[in-house]
Design a protein around this motif. Sequence first.
Motif, mmCIF file in Angstrom:
data_model
loop_
_atom_site.group_PDB
_atom_site.id
_atom_site.type_symbol
_atom_site.label_atom_id
_atom_site.label_comp_id
_atom_site.label_asym_id
_atom_site.label_seq_id
_atom_site.Cartn_x
_atom_site.Cartn_y
_atom_site.Cartn_z
ATOM 1 N N LEU A 1 29.171 28.664 45.424
ATOM 2 C CA LEU A 1 29.364 29.372 44.071
ATOM 3 C C LEU A 1 28.071 29.468 43.345
ATOM 4 O O LEU A 1 27.352 28.420 43.326
ATOM 5 N N VAL A 2 27.891 30.439 42.419
ATOM 6 C CA VAL A 2 26.772 30.472 41.538
ATOM 7 C C VAL A 2 27.116 30.553 40.137
ATOM 8 O O VAL A 2 27.800 31.416 39.634
ATOM 9 N N ASP A 3 26.855 29.581 39.358
ATOM 10 C CA ASP A 3 27.190 29.535 37.961
ATOM 11 C C ASP A 3 28.673 29.837 37.632
ATOM 12 O O ASP A 3 28.953 30.749 36.902
ATOM 13 N N LEU B 1 38.894 27.343 44.525
ATOM 14 C CA LEU B 1 39.774 26.163 45.418
ATOM 15 C C LEU B 1 41.075 26.552 45.717
ATOM 16 O O LEU B 1 41.423 25.903 46.898
ATOM 17 N N GLU B 2 41.596 27.312 45.188
ATOM 18 C CA GLU B 2 43.272 27.806 45.661
ATOM 19 C C GLU B 2 43.026 28.348 46.954
ATOM 20 O O GLU B 2 43.838 28.226 47.798
ATOM 21 N N PRO C 1 24.810 39.808 50.394
ATOM 22 C CA PRO C 1 25.326 40.428 51.691
ATOM 23 C C PRO C 1 26.495 39.565 52.247
ATOM 24 O O PRO C 1 27.122 40.047 53.434
ATOM 25 N N ARG C 2 26.510 38.294 52.046
ATOM 26 C CA ARG C 2 27.186 37.284 52.737
ATOM 27 C C ARG C 2 28.552 37.105 51.821
ATOM 28 O O ARG C 2 29.444 36.188 52.299
ATOM 29 N N HIS C 3 28.750 38.016 50.716
ATOM 30 C CA HIS C 3 29.754 37.464 50.262
ATOM 31 C C HIS C 3 31.287 37.837 50.922
ATOM 32 O O HIS C 3 31.273 38.879 51.505
ATOM 33 N N VAL C 4 32.261 36.858 50.579
ATOM 34 C CA VAL C 4 33.700 36.999 51.279
ATOM 35 C C VAL C 4 34.512 37.329 50.114
ATOM 36 O O VAL C 4 34.491 36.327 49.069
ATOM 37 N N ASP C 5 35.532 38.115 50.291
ATOM 38 C CA ASP C 5 36.495 38.264 49.067
ATOM 39 C C ASP C 5 37.432 37.063 49.356
ATOM 40 O O ASP C 5 37.175 36.242 50.356
ATOM 41 N N LEU C 6 38.424 36.785 48.653
ATOM 42 C CA LEU C 6 39.271 35.600 48.515
ATOM 43 C C LEU C 6 40.016 35.684 49.843
ATOM 44 O O LEU C 6 40.519 34.647 50.376
ATOM 45 N N ASP D 1 35.267 28.387 34.918
ATOM 46 C CA ASP D 1 36.401 27.699 35.436
ATOM 47 C C ASP D 1 37.370 28.650 36.454
ATOM 48 O O ASP D 1 38.052 28.247 37.303
ATOM 49 N N ALA D 2 37.723 29.761 35.690
ATOM 50 C CA ALA D 2 38.472 30.708 36.365
ATOM 51 C C ALA D 2 38.012 31.014 37.851
ATOM 52 O O ALA D 2 38.875 30.936 38.789
ATOM 53 N N ALA D 3 36.734 31.205 38.237
ATOM 54 C CA ALA D 3 36.126 31.416 39.668
ATOM 55 C C ALA D 3 36.228 30.422 40.200
ATOM 56 O O ALA D 3 36.626 30.303 41.601
#
Length: 213
Positions: free
Chosen positions: A61-63, A73-74, A36-41, A66-68
């Motif tokens: 991050l959870v597992d 990071l960006e 419920p605490r997830h935020v989009d980029l 590399d793309a995620a």
Amino acid sequence: MSIRVKICGLSTPETMAAALEAGADWIGLVRFPKSPRHVDLDAARTLSAQARGRAERVVLLVDPDDAALDAALEAIDPDLIQLHGVETPERVAAIRRRAGRPVMKALGVASRADLDRISAFAAADRLLLDAKPPSGAVLPGGNGRPFDWTLLDGADLPSGWMLSGGLDPLSVAAALARTGATAVDVSSGVESAPGVKDPDRIAAFVRAARAAG
């Protein structure tokens, strides 16, 4: 000794401002859609910019593949990456190399045997000791459950370790006194509902932690 405080799972400019004004050392942005605490980029980018120069910015991050990792990071440009899945020591080291910045690994604790894993994660810059999620739980952390702090008695803990799990403004002083931790992490303990941070609870938590130090 000053106690360092991380407020995790911030998701709005208003609650971010509350954490910064309270003097949080770290702010945490969660990238895990089941939370419920997830935020989009886009939101994470804005919140990270708000905190820049005022607190260390942590992305949880959870597992991640590399793309995620690269996307986080960006967008966020975090000062610290928190890994809260079942990442292996080898994966932790690989993420640290790829990201070129410090990594904190969360370890779930339910028994003394769980502490035996600490030495394997030497590649991590910090370790976060959290309550192991209950069987069937969707979230790897943020479940509002403490673990038995007596499990840490006599344990060989690395410098800079952080305590988490079921902490709130009323329990943090006792947790610090019992464990000797010098850094604490809170999420659900400063919420009025899952994912909804409460500015007054944030301020009370930071005050209580600092007073205990």
